[in-house]
Design an enzyme around this catalytic site. Sequence first.
Site, short mmCIF file in Angstrom:
data_model
loop_
_atom_site.label_atom_id
_atom_site.label_comp_id
_atom_site.label_asym_id
_atom_site.label_seq_id
_atom_site.Cartn_x
_atom_site.Cartn_y
_atom_site.Cartn_z
N LYS A 1 0.89 -1.18 0.00
CA LYS A 1 0.00 0.00 0.00
C LYS A 1 0.92 1.22 0.00
CE LYS A 1 -4.23 1.53 2.32
NZ LYS A 1 -5.05 1.80 1.15
N1 PMP Z 1 -7.75 -2.23 -2.79
C1 PMP Z 1 -7.18 -1.03 -2.70
C2 PMP Z 1 -6.43 -0.51 -3.86
C3 PMP Z 1 -7.29 -0.28 -1.53
O1 PMP Z 1 -6.74 0.94 -1.44
C4 PMP Z 1 -8.03 -0.80 -0.45
C5 PMP Z 1 -8.17 0.01 0.81
N2 PMP Z 1 -7.13 -0.20 1.70
C6 PMP Z 1 -8.60 -2.06 -0.58
C7 PMP Z 1 -8.45 -2.75 -1.76
C8 PMP Z 1 -9.35 -2.67 0.56
O2 PMP Z 1 -8.44 -3.07 1.54
P1 PMP Z 1 -8.87 -3.12 3.06
O3 PMP Z 1 -10.09 -3.94 3.12
O4 PMP Z 1 -7.74 -3.80 3.74
O5 PMP Z 1 -9.08 -1.74 3.51
#
Ligand code: PMP
Length: 307
Positions: free
Chosen positions: A160
């Site tokens: 991320k």
């Molecule tokens: N994909 C992307 C590109 C994201 O930015 C997020 C948000 N963090 C998610 C999926 C969902 O991830 P999470 O459920 O861990 O927040």
Amino acid sequence: MKEATYIWRDGELIKWHDATTHVLSHTLHYGNGAFEGTRAYMTDKGLAIFRLKDHCKRLLDSCKIVAIACPYSQTELQNAHIELLKANKNDYTTNVYIRPLVYLGYGVMGVYHVNAPVHTMIAAWEWGAYLGEDGINNGIKVKISSFVRNPIKSSMGKAKVPANYLNSQMAKYEALACGCEEALLLDDNGCIAEGSGECFFIVRNGMLITPPQTHTLESITQASVIEIAKDLGIEVVIRDITRDEVYIADEAFFTGTAAEVTPIREVDFRTIGSGTAGEITKKLQAEFTKVVMGKNPKYAHYLTYID
Ligand code: PMP
């Protein structure tokens, strides 16, 4: 945005408006860094962070992928989150979004990043439904993006990282310009990857289907929703989904820490199912809310209460 009193930076609590950085900070120019999006919910027993350990683990995994040496351990990061929320306690009356970021600071220019100083910050502020209250209740309009998700041959979507979000940002910009609320991105094989900041699910004939994580972040909400669906006796299949299959799905929804469980009512100007939140979507949404609000004892271990 709703400000809070303190931001945690490099081991100290500093005033919100003192949390500034030099204009020649490395991350600002070259986009390397690692961040998280985590939520704390205002439960009956006070504020509780949902899956804090998993978010801190993913933050450190992101750092490892992009070769940044985070100076803090997972336990230290977890404690820093708790310290910040305790310090800001009087600022919060409802749910809170938490944004930790490991970033490269001032002192080194040029693409080679390894000698740049590493800083860590955590901010937390009250933030409601990411895709709007109406969206979370009645569903949103989605556009399949002309931008392909960052391909795995040149990007690392398991991290991320700020740089990955240019792709998300352009897709979102395009979707909103087209009168929609969110973008859905295909992978470079043409199958559904994910939203600009969410994972994606469809329902067909009572079965829940979501794409594999090859081209996506390892989403924590997606994993939670799969766990909840299995509890409810809903069959879950992880497999590729094509664009045309989305159009004929009975239901569709996004999941994410910010988006939570957001129903999708329209994709590319085609109505999905009944054109509002579907039955299974609503069931999963209600159960997800119970879990994050501390109302399902089976999931109590996912909550870190701030007392
Ligand atoms: N994909 C992307 C590109 C994201 O930015 C997020 C948000 N963090 C998610 C999926 C969902 O991830 P999470 O459920 O861990 O927040």
